[in-house]
Design an enzyme around this catalytic site. Structure first.
Site, mmCIF file in Angstrom:
data_model
loop_
_atom_site.group_PDB
_atom_site.id
_atom_site.type_symbol
_atom_site.label_atom_id
_atom_site.label_comp_id
_atom_site.label_asym_id
_atom_site.label_seq_id
_atom_site.Cartn_x
_atom_site.Cartn_y
_atom_site.Cartn_z
ATOM 1 N N LYS A 120 21.192 120.829 -15.741
ATOM 2 C CA LYS A 120 22.348 120.694 -14.852
ATOM 3 C C LYS A 120 23.616 120.401 -15.645
ATOM 4 O O LYS A 120 24.666 121.030 -15.423
ATOM 5 C CB LYS A 120 22.118 119.579 -13.838
ATOM 6 C CG LYS A 120 23.212 119.486 -12.775
ATOM 7 C CD LYS A 120 23.042 118.280 -11.884
ATOM 8 C CE LYS A 120 23.538 117.026 -12.555
ATOM 9 N NZ LYS A 120 23.606 115.859 -11.661
ATOM 10 N N ASP A 138 23.112 120.064 -8.049
ATOM 11 C CA ASP A 138 22.938 118.618 -7.924
ATOM 12 C C ASP A 138 22.432 118.315 -6.515
ATOM 13 O O ASP A 138 22.045 119.223 -5.770
ATOM 14 C CB ASP A 138 24.255 117.888 -8.218
ATOM 15 C CG ASP A 138 25.326 118.151 -7.168
ATOM 16 O OD1 ASP A 138 25.121 119.015 -6.278
ATOM 17 O OD2 ASP A 138 26.374 117.481 -7.215
#
Length: 211
Positions: A120, A138
């Site tokens: 991420k 997220d």
């Protein structure tokens, strides 16, 4: 959800925010990397409060190393998991200085090899700093993608892969910012604000609210 709905959703999000970006505050790719690293399980507001003082004291990997572990820790102690994050910041800066002449590498493999940097974080840096069409999933994006049925998936990676597949290339660079902001301010976790949502009529969430 069909292709036409998805495209209309993306068009509305773009019209509402033509030039989206992260709410993390930074002035260089290095600062962005550190800010994203610090943002795990923390809010952007909280990270910005800490980096407002940290970055003027250490704007480069070498300057961060000169602060030392205790120095970094003192600046970020208001952020969750600050002990482990301070260690990762120092270890990351050591690698940047030793292997990359103090620069942040434009490489997914190299970024993901840095301590505290997962997929991420790498996606955010590649997208925001280098303009790659990556989508950093997220909790906000995961929720929005599943709740709206735009790109449902049981895992973060499944949602990312689905988004990569269904989002046309013209929207990909900005898509993850739109979804993050939509999840942060409108499609919030506890009770979505459907009444003020610009894509409410396109969303396939069954339990819409009047808020």
């Amino acid at each position: 959800m069909n292709k036409q709905k998805r495209i209309e959703i993306l068009k509305r999000l773009r019209a509402n925010n033509p030039n989206p970006t992260t709410e993390l505050e930074y002035s260089s790719t290095f600062e962005l990397l550190i800010a994203v690293l610090l943002s795990a399980q923390a809010t952007d507001v909280g990270v910005n409060k800490a980096t407002k003082h940290l970055f003027p004291a250490a704007r480069t990997p070498q300057a961060m190393l000169d602060l030392g572990l205790e120095g970094v820790r003192d600046y970020i102690k208001t952020i969750g998991l600050f002990n482990s994050k301070a260690e990762n910041v120092i270890k990351t800066c050591e690698i940047l200085v030793r292997d990359y002449n103090g620069e942040v590498p434009e490489s997914r493999e190299a970024l993901e090899a840095l301590p505290g940097v997962g997929r991420k974080t790498a996606n955010v840096v590649l997208n925001t700093a280098f303009g790659w069409p990556t989508i950093a999933v997220d909790t906000h994006i995961f929720r929005v993608a599943n709740r709206t049925k735009f790109a449902p998936g049981k895992t973060v990676r499944a949602v990312e892969d689905r988004l990569e597949k269904v989002i046309p290339s013209e929207f990909k660079v900005d898509a993850h910012h739109w979804f993050i902001l939509h999840g942060r301010y409108t499609c919030i976790a506890r009770k979505p604000r459907c009444g003020s949502c610009i894509i409410e009529d396109l969303c396939e969430f069954k339990d819409k609210t009047d808020d």
